[in-house]
Motif scaffolding. Structure first.
Motif, PDB file in Angstrom:
ATOM      1  N   MET A  29       0.836  -1.192   0.000  1.00  0.00           N
ATOM      2  CA  MET A  29       0.000   0.000   0.000  1.00  0.00           C
ATOM      3  C   MET A  29       0.877   1.250   0.000  1.00  0.00           C
ATOM      4  O   MET A  29       1.797   1.370   0.799  1.00  0.00           O
ATOM      5  CB  MET A  29      -0.929   0.030   1.221  1.00  0.00           C
ATOM      6  N   THR A  30       0.576   2.163  -0.905  1.00  0.00           N
ATOM      7  CA  THR A  30       1.241   3.462  -0.908  1.00  0.00           C
ATOM      8  C   THR A  30       0.395   4.465  -0.139  1.00  0.00           C
ATOM      9  O   THR A  30      -0.696   4.153   0.338  1.00  0.00           O
ATOM     10  CB  THR A  30       1.471   3.969  -2.341  1.00  0.00           C
ATOM     11  N   ASP A  31       0.889   5.692  -0.057  1.00  0.00           N
ATOM     12  CA  ASP A  31       0.207   6.740   0.701  1.00  0.00           C
ATOM     13  C   ASP A  31      -0.053   7.935  -0.210  1.00  0.00           C
ATOM     14  O   ASP A  31       0.887   8.595  -0.657  1.00  0.00           O
ATOM     15  CB  ASP A  31       1.095   7.165   1.885  1.00  0.00           C
ATOM     16  N   ASP A  32      -1.312   8.180  -0.535  1.00  0.00           N
ATOM     17  CA  ASP A  32      -1.720   9.325  -1.365  1.00  0.00           C
ATOM     18  C   ASP A  32      -1.453   9.123  -2.854  1.00  0.00           C
ATOM     19  O   ASP A  32      -1.307  10.098  -3.585  1.00  0.00           O
ATOM     20  CB  ASP A  32      -1.034  10.627  -0.922  1.00  0.00           C
ATOM     21  N   GLN A  33      -1.417   7.895  -3.333  1.00  0.00           N
ATOM     22  CA  GLN A  33      -1.194   7.673  -4.763  1.00  0.00           C
ATOM     23  C   GLN A  33      -2.507   7.678  -5.524  1.00  0.00           C
ATOM     24  O   GLN A  33      -3.391   6.867  -5.284  1.00  0.00           O
ATOM     25  CB  GLN A  33      -0.466   6.360  -5.023  1.00  0.00           C
ATOM     26  N   CYS A 118       5.160  -4.323   7.913  1.00  0.00           N
ATOM     27  CA  CYS A 118       6.327  -3.470   7.734  1.00  0.00           C
ATOM     28  C   CYS A 118       5.896  -2.137   7.137  1.00  0.00           C
ATOM     29  O   CYS A 118       5.287  -2.100   6.066  1.00  0.00           O
ATOM     30  CB  CYS A 118       7.345  -4.140   6.811  1.00  0.00           C
ATOM     31  N   GLY A 119       6.212  -1.043   7.847  1.00  0.00           N
ATOM     32  CA  GLY A 119       5.946   0.272   7.284  1.00  0.00           C
ATOM     33  C   GLY A 119       5.034   1.142   8.107  1.00  0.00           C
ATOM     34  O   GLY A 119       5.077   1.154   9.326  1.00  0.00           O
ATOM     35  N   LYS A 120       4.172   1.873   7.398  1.00  0.00           N
ATOM     36  CA  LYS A 120       3.349   2.921   8.004  1.00  0.00           C
ATOM     37  C   LYS A 120       1.976   2.395   8.412  1.00  0.00           C
ATOM     38  O   LYS A 120       1.262   1.789   7.608  1.00  0.00           O
ATOM     39  CB  LYS A 120       3.169   4.083   7.024  1.00  0.00           C
ATOM     40  N   LEU A 195       2.566 -10.853   3.982  1.00  0.00           N
ATOM     41  CA  LEU A 195       3.341  -9.641   4.254  1.00  0.00           C
ATOM     42  C   LEU A 195       2.512  -8.422   3.912  1.00  0.00           C
ATOM     43  O   LEU A 195       2.031  -8.287   2.783  1.00  0.00           O
ATOM     44  CB  LEU A 195       4.628  -9.648   3.421  1.00  0.00           C
ATOM     45  N   PHE A 196       2.328  -7.543   4.894  1.00  0.00           N
ATOM     46  CA  PHE A 196       1.688  -6.251   4.673  1.00  0.00           C
ATOM     47  C   PHE A 196       2.797  -5.203   4.645  1.00  0.00           C
ATOM     48  O   PHE A 196       3.398  -4.890   5.677  1.00  0.00           O
ATOM     49  CB  PHE A 196       0.663  -5.958   5.768  1.00  0.00           C
ATOM     50  N   LEU A 197       3.080  -4.693   3.454  1.00  0.00           N
ATOM     51  CA  LEU A 197       4.173  -3.755   3.231  1.00  0.00           C
ATOM     52  C   LEU A 197       3.575  -2.400   2.863  1.00  0.00           C
ATOM     53  O   LEU A 197       3.133  -2.188   1.731  1.00  0.00           O
ATOM     54  CB  LEU A 197       5.085  -4.293   2.119  1.00  0.00           C
ATOM     55  N   PHE A 198       3.532  -1.504   3.845  1.00  0.00           N
ATOM     56  CA  PHE A 198       2.855  -0.219   3.692  1.00  0.00           C
ATOM     57  C   PHE A 198       3.884   0.908   3.589  1.00  0.00           C
ATOM     58  O   PHE A 198       4.547   1.252   4.564  1.00  0.00           O
ATOM     59  CB  PHE A 198       1.924   0.032   4.885  1.00  0.00           C
TER      60      PHE A 198
END
Length: 477
Positions: A29-33, A118-120, A195-198
Motif C-alpha cells: 500500500m502506498t500513501d496518497d497515490q 512493515c511500514g506505516k 506480508l503487509f508492506l505499507f
C-alpha cells in the motif's frame, strides 16, 4: 514448489486444507497515490515498470475506491474489512481501533500463516499491540530520510524506535524481504506467509530518494483540465477548505511538487521491483499472490487544490493491481486485463481471505474482488460475480485545524454521485452535490439544487440510507 487448490475449490471444500496448500500473500500500500499515476494507467511521463508488471501479469481494477479518503481510516479499513464507523478509526486525530472488529492478520494466523507488518500504520498504537510474526514499523508519518523505526525480535517483542540510514521505503522493504528470505529458509517453503508492506511515499512533504533527486527534471508538467475551473456551483463546504495550491510551503511550486510526487513514486516502484525480484530469486513467484493499492487518491491541481478527504474522484480513486498464483490463474481470465466493476478498500480483507481459502467474518463489510476476474459462466451471473450497483462513502474529520473539510457522506453509482454535507460551518443549512458521471465525469456541474433533478436526489438519498442501514451506520449523537 508448494501445491494448493484453486480459489473456486476453496469456497466449497468440505475438508480442512493444510497450511502448506495455501498461497503466500503480499499486500503493498502506498500513501496518497492517485489511480492514474502509473505508466500502465497512461500517465504522460512517470515510469513505473514494476507496478506495470503486476498489471501485466495480473489485473488492473480501474474503478477501485476508498470509503474514507484519509490515511489512518483507510489502513484500518484494509485490515478489518470494515467501514470507519464500525472499526473505530474515523480520522487522523487519534480515534482508536475497535477491539471487537475483525482483524485480517489474526484470521490469517488461524489458517497457519506467518504474518508480518512493515511500514506505516498511522493508527494509534502503530499496530504494536497486535500479534505479529515480524514487525518493522514507525510512528506517525515517519521521516523520509534517516527514519526512526521499531523492530520485533526473535521472541516477538517489539524493541525501541531507533534511527536507520537511508530512504524510508528502501529501509522498510529491505527489512521485509530479509524476513521473507529467512522464513523461506527456515520452513523450506512449506509454511505460507502474508506480508503487509505499507510505504510512506508519496505522502507530502515530498522528499525523493537521493538517487532520484533530478529525475523528470525535463518532463513537461501540464496542469489538469480543471485547473481553471473555479468550482462555481459547488457548496461552501467544498470551497472554504484549506487545501488550495500555495497555502502550504511545499505546494507553492506546482511543477516542482508534481515532479517530487513522481520521484517519490518511482522510489516506491523500485521497491516493488525488489519484492518481485525476491519472489523470482526464491522461486516462489508462482506460489504468491501480490496486491498493490493506495490508502487514498490526491487532488493535484483540480480546482487548484491538493490533498484528499473529499468524495470527488481524484480523492477517492486508487490503484488496485492483483497478481494471482500460477495454479489459481488457470480458472481466471487472461492476464493483463482491465476490470471495471466498482471495488472498495473494504473488499481487500475478504479478497485476501478468499485467496487463503476461507470465508470472511460476517462482520466484514466487503466482498472478494476475485470473482470479477474469473471466467464468466454461461447464463445468468451467480450472485458473487454480480458487480455492486452502488456504494457508500463517509468522512468524519471536522473540525480539523489543518484542512477544514466538513463531515460528509455520499453514494456513488456508475452514473451518479450524491454528496451530503451534514455538518456545515454555519447553522441551519445543509449542503449537497450531485453529478451525472456519465455526462460529467470531471464533476464540473453540480445538479443538486436544480428542480429537474430532485427526484434523482430523493432516490439516491433513499438508497444511501438503505446502504447505511445495511452496514450499521448511525447518526452521531
Amino acid at each position: 514448489m508448494r501445491r494448493y487448490l484453486s480459489v473456486a475449490v476453496f469456497a466449497v471444500c468440505a475438508f480442512p486444507v493444510r497450511a502448506a496448500d495455501k498461497p503466500n500473500i503480499i499486500v503493498m500500500m502506498t500513501d496518497d497515490q492517485r489511480h492514474d499515476f502509473m505508466s500502465c494507467a497512461g500517465h504522460p511521463f512517470i515510469k513505473t515498470p514494476n507496478m506495470d508488471r503486476i498489471a501485466k501479469e495480473g489485473y488492473r481494477y480501474t474503478n477501485a475506491f476508498v470509503t474514507n479518503a484519509l490515511c489512518a481510516p483507510s489502513r484500518a479499513s484494509l485490515l478489518t474489512g470494515q467501514y470507519s464507523h464500525a472499526n473505530g478509526v474515523r480520522d487522523n486525530m487519534g480515534t482508536k481501533l475497535n477491539p471487537d472488529s475483525p482483524w485480517l492478520p489474526d484470521e490469517l494466523r488461524k489458517q497457519g500463516y506467518e504474518v508480518a507488518f512493515c511500514g506505516k500504520s498511522h493508527v494509534p498504537g502503530h499496530f504494536r499491540e497486535k500479534t505479529w510474526d515480524y514487525y518493522f514499523g514507525f510512528q506517525g508519518q515517519g521521516n523520509y530520510l534517516r527514519p526512526v523505526i521499531a523492530e520485533s525480535g526473535a521472541d516477538g517483542k517489539i524493541g525501541p524506535d531507533k534511527p536507520y540510514d537511508g530512504w524510508i521505503d528502501d529501509v522498510v522493504t529491505d527489512k521485509a524481504l530479509e524476513w521473507v528470505k529467512k522464513g523461506q529458509e527456515k520452513s523450506k517453503g512449506q509454511k505460507p506467509f502474508a506480508l503487509f508492506l505499507f510505504f510512506k511515499a508519496p505522502h507530502r512533504a515530498w522528499q525523493p530518494a537521493p538517487r532520484h533527486k533530478d529525475l523528470y527534471a525535463d518532463a513537461v508538467v501540464k496542469k489538469p483540465a480543471l485547473w481553471e475551473d473555479a468550482g462555481t456551483g459547488k457548496p461552501r463546504a467544498f470551497l472554504q477548505a484549506a487545501n488550495m495550491i500555495g497555502q502550504y510551503p511545499d505546494t507553492k511550486d506546482y511543477d516542482g511538487m508534481i515532479r517530487d510526487y513522481c520521484r517519490c513514486l518511482t522510489g516506491v516502484d523500485d521497491n516493488v521491483g525488489k519484492v518481485l525480484k525476491a519472489l523470482d530469486d526464491l522461486k516462489i513467484a508462482d506460489d504468491t499472490a501480490v496486491m498493490y493499492t493506495s490508502d487514498n487518491g490526491f487532488f493535484l491541481g483540480e480546482w487548484q487544490r491538493f490533498d484528499k478527504r473529499f468524495m470527488h474522484e481524484p480523492s477517492i480513486r486508487v490503484p488496485l493491481l492483483v497478481k494471482l498464483p500460477k495454479v489459481i490463474q488457470r480458472h481466471y481470465r487472461p492476464i493483463g486485463m482491465k476490470l471495471d466493476p466498482m471495488v472498495l478498500n473494504v473488499d481487500i480483507a475478504p479478497t485476501v481471505l478468499d485467496l487463503a481459502g476461507v470465508a470472511p467474518p460476517k462482520a466484514m463489510h466487503g466482498r472478494s474482488v476475485l470473482p470479477f476476474a474469473q471466467l464468466t459462466p454461461a447464463g445468468p451471473l451467480p450472485p458473487h460475480m454480480v458487480p455492486r450497483e452502488a456504494w457508500y462513502y463517509e468522512y468524519f474529520e471536522f473540525p480539523d485545524v489543518s484542512h477544514n473539510v466538513n463531515k460528509h457522506r455520499g453514494i456513488r453509482t456508475p452514473k451518479w454521485k450524491f454528496i451530503h454535507y451534514y455538518e456545515p460551518p454555519f447553522k441551519f443549512r445543509e449542503e449537497f452535490e450531485l453529478y451525472d458521471l456519465e455526462k460529467d465525469p470531471e464533476e464540473r456541474v453540480n445538479l443538486a439544487n436544480r428542480p429537474a433533478f430532485q427526484a434523482t436526489v430523493k432516490e439516491l438519498q433513499a438508497k444511501m440510507e438503505s446502504l447505511r442501514k445495511e452496514i450499521g451506520s448511525k447518526d452521531e449523537k
